[in-house]
Design a protein around this motif. Structure first.
Motif, PDB file in Angstrom:
ATOM      1  N   ASP A   5     -58.167 -10.568  25.175  1.00 48.27           N
ATOM      2  CA  ASP A   5     -56.992 -10.093  24.614  1.00 48.27           C
ATOM      3  C   ASP A   5     -55.823 -10.980  24.463  1.00 48.27           C
ATOM      4  OD1 ASP A   5     -55.005  -8.514  23.511  1.00 48.27           O
ATOM      5  OD2 ASP A   5     -55.058  -6.933  24.997  1.00 48.27           O
ATOM      6  N   MET A   6     -55.824 -11.705  23.774  1.00 44.19           N
ATOM      7  CA  MET A   6     -54.616 -12.829  23.360  1.00 44.19           C
ATOM      8  C   MET A   6     -53.420 -12.503  23.375  1.00 44.19           C
ATOM      9  SD  MET A   6     -56.500 -15.473  23.517  1.00 44.19           S
ATOM     10  CE  MET A   6     -54.998 -16.622  23.332  1.00 44.19           C
ATOM     11  N   LEU A   7     -53.044 -11.054  22.745  1.00 45.54           N
ATOM     12  CA  LEU A   7     -51.687 -10.537  22.492  1.00 45.54           C
ATOM     13  C   LEU A   7     -51.026 -10.420  24.233  1.00 45.54           C
ATOM     14  CD1 LEU A   7     -49.833  -9.769  20.578  1.00 45.54           C
ATOM     15  CD2 LEU A   7     -50.759  -7.410  20.865  1.00 45.54           C
ATOM     16  N   THR A   8     -51.885  -9.880  25.148  1.00 42.19           N
ATOM     17  CA  THR A   8     -51.485  -9.683  26.503  1.00 42.19           C
ATOM     18  C   THR A   8     -51.027 -11.227  27.087  1.00 42.19           C
ATOM     19  OG1 THR A   8     -52.740  -7.867  26.797  1.00 42.19           O
ATOM     20  CG2 THR A   8     -51.865  -8.986  28.871  1.00 42.19           C
ATOM     21  N   LEU A   9     -51.820 -12.118  26.799  1.00 39.58           N
ATOM     22  CA  LEU A   9     -51.607 -13.499  27.269  1.00 39.58           C
ATOM     23  C   LEU A   9     -50.182 -14.123  26.460  1.00 39.58           C
ATOM     24  CD1 LEU A   9     -52.440 -15.957  28.803  1.00 39.58           C
ATOM     25  CD2 LEU A   9     -53.942 -16.603  27.058  1.00 39.58           C
ATOM     26  N   ILE A  10     -50.293 -13.840  25.378  1.00 38.47           N
ATOM     27  CA  ILE A  10     -48.987 -14.181  24.567  1.00 38.47           C
ATOM     28  C   ILE A  10     -47.788 -13.667  25.000  1.00 38.47           C
ATOM     29  CG2 ILE A  10     -47.907 -14.478  22.387  1.00 38.47           C
ATOM     30  CD1 ILE A  10     -50.575 -14.673  21.017  1.00 38.47           C
ATOM     31  N   GLY A  11     -47.937 -12.360  25.476  1.00 41.55           N
ATOM     32  CA  GLY A  11     -46.782 -11.636  25.840  1.00 41.55           C
ATOM     33  C   GLY A  11     -46.241 -12.031  27.413  1.00 41.55           C
ATOM     34  N   PHE A  12     -47.240 -12.488  28.146  1.00 40.49           N
ATOM     35  CA  PHE A  12     -46.994 -13.240  29.467  1.00 40.49           C
ATOM     36  C   PHE A  12     -46.303 -14.539  29.267  1.00 40.49           C
ATOM     37  CE2 PHE A  12     -49.308 -10.078  31.898  1.00 40.49           C
ATOM     38  CZ  PHE A  12     -48.631 -10.106  32.976  1.00 40.49           C
ATOM     39  N   ILE A  13     -46.920 -15.240  28.478  1.00 36.97           N
ATOM     40  CA  ILE A  13     -46.127 -16.598  28.153  1.00 36.97           C
ATOM     41  C   ILE A  13     -44.854 -16.399  27.458  1.00 36.97           C
ATOM     42  CG2 ILE A  13     -46.344 -18.922  26.851  1.00 36.97           C
ATOM     43  CD1 ILE A  13     -49.543 -18.441  26.809  1.00 36.97           C
ATOM     44  N   ALA A  69     -56.683  -6.267  31.559  1.00 38.67           N
ATOM     45  CA  ALA A  69     -55.455  -6.097  30.513  1.00 38.67           C
ATOM     46  C   ALA A  69     -55.534  -7.310  29.583  1.00 38.67           C
ATOM     47  CB  ALA A  69     -53.941  -6.062  31.310  1.00 38.67           C
ATOM     48  N   PHE A  70     -56.351  -8.285  30.096  1.00 42.64           N
ATOM     49  CA  PHE A  70     -56.567  -9.468  29.399  1.00 42.64           C
ATOM     50  C   PHE A  70     -57.769  -9.422  28.395  1.00 42.64           C
ATOM     51  CE2 PHE A  70     -53.468 -10.799  32.462  1.00 42.64           C
ATOM     52  CZ  PHE A  70     -52.767 -11.459  31.958  1.00 42.64           C
ATOM     53  N   LYS A  71     -58.647  -8.203  28.582  1.00 41.38           N
ATOM     54  CA  LYS A  71     -59.891  -8.074  27.714  1.00 41.38           C
ATOM     55  C   LYS A  71     -59.825  -7.080  26.590  1.00 41.38           C
ATOM     56  CE  LYS A  71     -62.502  -9.467  31.955  1.00 41.38           C
ATOM     57  NZ  LYS A  71     -63.646  -9.058  32.800  1.00 41.38           N
ATOM     58  N   GLU A  72     -60.405  -7.371  25.507  1.00 41.26           N
ATOM     59  CA  GLU A  72     -60.328  -6.322  24.677  1.00 41.26           C
ATOM     60  C   GLU A  72     -61.608  -6.008  24.163  1.00 41.26           C
ATOM     61  OE1 GLU A  72     -57.944  -5.928  20.448  1.00 41.26           O
ATOM     62  OE2 GLU A  72     -58.042  -7.866  21.116  1.00 41.26           O
ATOM     63  N   ASP A  73     -61.816  -4.514  23.732  1.00 45.69           N
ATOM     64  CA  ASP A  73     -63.072  -3.990  23.661  1.00 45.69           C
ATOM     65  C   ASP A  73     -63.165  -4.318  21.805  1.00 45.69           C
ATOM     66  OD1 ASP A  73     -65.441  -2.730  23.082  1.00 45.69           O
ATOM     67  OD2 ASP A  73     -64.798  -0.795  24.005  1.00 45.69           O
ATOM     68  N   ILE A 201     -42.394  -7.637  34.185  1.00 47.41           N
ATOM     69  CA  ILE A 201     -42.884  -8.601  33.445  1.00 47.41           C
ATOM     70  C   ILE A 201     -44.410  -8.422  33.994  1.00 47.41           C
ATOM     71  CG2 ILE A 201     -43.154 -10.913  32.629  1.00 47.41           C
ATOM     72  CD1 ILE A 201     -40.342 -11.336  32.961  1.00 47.41           C
ATOM     73  N   MET A 202     -44.826  -7.940  35.176  1.00 46.85           N
ATOM     74  CA  MET A 202     -46.247  -7.935  35.678  1.00 46.85           C
ATOM     75  C   MET A 202     -46.823  -6.301  35.637  1.00 46.85           C
ATOM     76  SD  MET A 202     -46.276 -10.763  38.630  1.00 46.85           S
ATOM     77  CE  MET A 202     -47.911 -10.278  39.135  1.00 46.85           C
ATOM     78  N   ALA A 203     -46.294  -5.787  36.604  1.00 44.71           N
ATOM     79  CA  ALA A 203     -46.756  -4.385  37.015  1.00 44.71           C
ATOM     80  C   ALA A 203     -46.930  -3.474  35.951  1.00 44.71           C
ATOM     81  CB  ALA A 203     -46.411  -4.025  38.270  1.00 44.71           C
ATOM     82  N   ILE A 204     -45.648  -3.135  35.450  1.00 44.59           N
ATOM     83  CA  ILE A 204     -45.407  -1.944  34.444  1.00 44.59           C
ATOM     84  C   ILE A 204     -46.046  -2.167  33.473  1.00 44.59           C
ATOM     85  CG2 ILE A 204     -43.684  -0.494  33.579  1.00 44.59           C
ATOM     86  CD1 ILE A 204     -41.961  -0.913  36.023  1.00 44.59           C
ATOM     87  N   PRO A 205     -45.759  -3.394  32.635  1.00 43.58           N
ATOM     88  CA  PRO A 205     -46.444  -3.780  31.208  1.00 43.58           C
ATOM     89  C   PRO A 205     -47.934  -3.675  31.508  1.00 43.58           C
ATOM     90  CG  PRO A 205     -44.602  -4.937  31.678  1.00 43.58           C
ATOM     91  CD  PRO A 205     -44.872  -4.509  33.065  1.00 43.58           C
ATOM     92  N   VAL A 206     -48.515  -4.158  32.527  1.00 41.26           N
ATOM     93  CA  VAL A 206     -49.990  -4.294  32.498  1.00 41.26           C
ATOM     94  C   VAL A 206     -50.542  -2.821  32.514  1.00 41.26           C
ATOM     95  CG1 VAL A 206     -51.689  -4.834  34.052  1.00 41.26           C
ATOM     96  CG2 VAL A 206     -50.368  -6.569  33.312  1.00 41.26           C
ATOM     97  N   ALA A 207     -49.899  -1.987  33.458  1.00 38.25           N
ATOM     98  CA  ALA A 207     -50.233  -0.611  33.958  1.00 38.25           C
ATOM     99  C   ALA A 207     -50.394   0.370  32.369  1.00 38.25           C
ATOM    100  CB  ALA A 207     -49.239   0.249  34.694  1.00 38.25           C
ATOM    101  N   GLN A 208     -49.187  -0.056  31.528  1.00 43.09           N
ATOM    102  CA  GLN A 208     -49.273   0.629  30.193  1.00 43.09           C
ATOM    103  C   GLN A 208     -50.084   0.166  29.208  1.00 43.09           C
ATOM    104  OE1 GLN A 208     -45.189  -0.137  29.023  1.00 43.09           O
ATOM    105  NE2 GLN A 208     -44.243   1.605  30.085  1.00 43.09           N
ATOM    106  N   LYS A 209     -50.537  -1.364  29.361  1.00 43.23           N
ATOM    107  CA  LYS A 209     -51.635  -1.613  28.546  1.00 43.23           C
ATOM    108  C   LYS A 209     -52.777  -1.065  28.871  1.00 43.23           C
ATOM    109  CE  LYS A 209     -51.808  -4.419  25.706  1.00 43.23           C
ATOM    110  NZ  LYS A 209     -51.992  -5.753  25.711  1.00 43.23           N
ATOM    111  N   LEU A 210     -53.310  -0.871  30.262  1.00 43.88           N
ATOM    112  CA  LEU A 210     -54.197  -0.231  30.766  1.00 43.88           C
ATOM    113  C   LEU A 210     -54.708   1.044  30.329  1.00 43.88           C
ATOM    114  CD1 LEU A 210     -54.620  -1.974  34.264  1.00 43.88           C
ATOM    115  CD2 LEU A 210     -56.140  -2.541  32.329  1.00 43.88           C
TER     116      LEU A 210
END
Length: 266
Positions: A5-13, A69-73, A201-210
């Motif tokens: 999931d490139m969007l998650t990676l881009i968001g982190f960067i 969070a970095f993987k997409e179905d 920038i880590m815990a809450i956004p990743v939880a929401q993505k999951l």
């Protein structure tokens, strides 16, 4: 099947990069924002709080949960409509047993299990019950991982505030020492900074993505069960297609109709 999931990676960067950019452009040196005692208080304290809150079996998979969070179905709802429309046509012409060869080529274990039960002659209500349990357990597992990250997002700012209080106590205890005063003020602020970064920038956004990924996956699974039961009942392929198309968003419906029209024209 899953892909990165490139969007998650881009968001982190973007998020971390812009924070660093703001620090540097603002005239601050990055080394001013590195303080080992503050890292120990905020990071170590947050991890300690997680250890208190959750069993070790859940803590062990936290890293794996985070990386989800970095993987997409890659399976889309349109793919599901096409698959079950095709299978329903074959089953209607050649019988349910004819689907055995098609089942062996399906990679998704949930779809494969449901269709295998159809071929084996399992009753529709039993299939619905078993697959509903599968969906419920997936939601529970994913929910536990998301809950740990949300807890981390709550603990980190709290531990940052704890570090702030420690820094203020140190500062007030050395009011006559200007060096100790500056050091205490720095520690008081930096821990709050760390807690905010970990949470926002880590815990809450990743939880929401999951949570979003779980919602999408559950929607696909419910759609698959609907298709499986429709095939077992011997419903008309056109009826099955119309029923599954109802799960698509307006944009997906338009794309599906366009593709179906193009295929029919050929």
């Amino acid at each position: 099947m899953k892909k990165n999931d490139m969007l998650t990676l881009i968001g982190f960067i973007v998020a971390w990069g812009l924070v660093a950019y703001g620090i540097v452009v603002g005239g601050g040196a990055l080394k001013l924002y590195v303080d080992l005692p503050s890292i120990a208080i905020t990071g170590g304290g947050s991890i300690g709080a997680l250890l208190i809150s959750y069993p070790m079996k859940d803590i062990k998979i936290l890293g794996k949960v985070f990386m989800e969070a970095f993987k997409e179905d890659t399976t889309s709802k349109k793919d599901i409509v096409v698959l079950f429309t095709t299978l329903s046509r074959k089953a209607r012409k050649e019988g349910l047993l004819s689907l055995e060869d098609d089942i062996s080529g399906i990679k998704d274990p949930f779809t494969k299990k449901a269709l295998s039960m159809v071929v084996d002659g399992v009753e529709p209500e039993a299939i619905k019950e078993i697959m509903a349990l599968e969906i419920d357990q997936l939601s529970v597992r994913h929910g536990q991982g998301s809950a740990m990250l949300k807890s981390l997002g709550a603990y980190a700012p709290a531990m940052g505030m704890t570090g702030t209080l420690i820094g203020l106590i140190q500062m007030l205890g050395n009011m006559t020492d200007s060096d100790a005063l500056a050091k205490g003020m720095g520690a008081a602020l930096i821990t709050t900074f760390y807690g905010s970064l970990i949470a926002n920038i880590m815990a809450i956004p990743v939880a929401q993505k999951l949570d979003l990924k779980t919602e999408l996956e559950v929607g696909n699974m419910e759609m698959i069960v609907e298709g499986v039961i429709a095939i077992q009942s011997g419903a008309n392929p056109r009826v099955i297609e119309d029923k599954l198309v109802a799960y698509l968003s307006p944009t997906e419906k338009e794309a599906f109709k366009a593709e179906a029209g193009a295929a029919g024209a050929e």
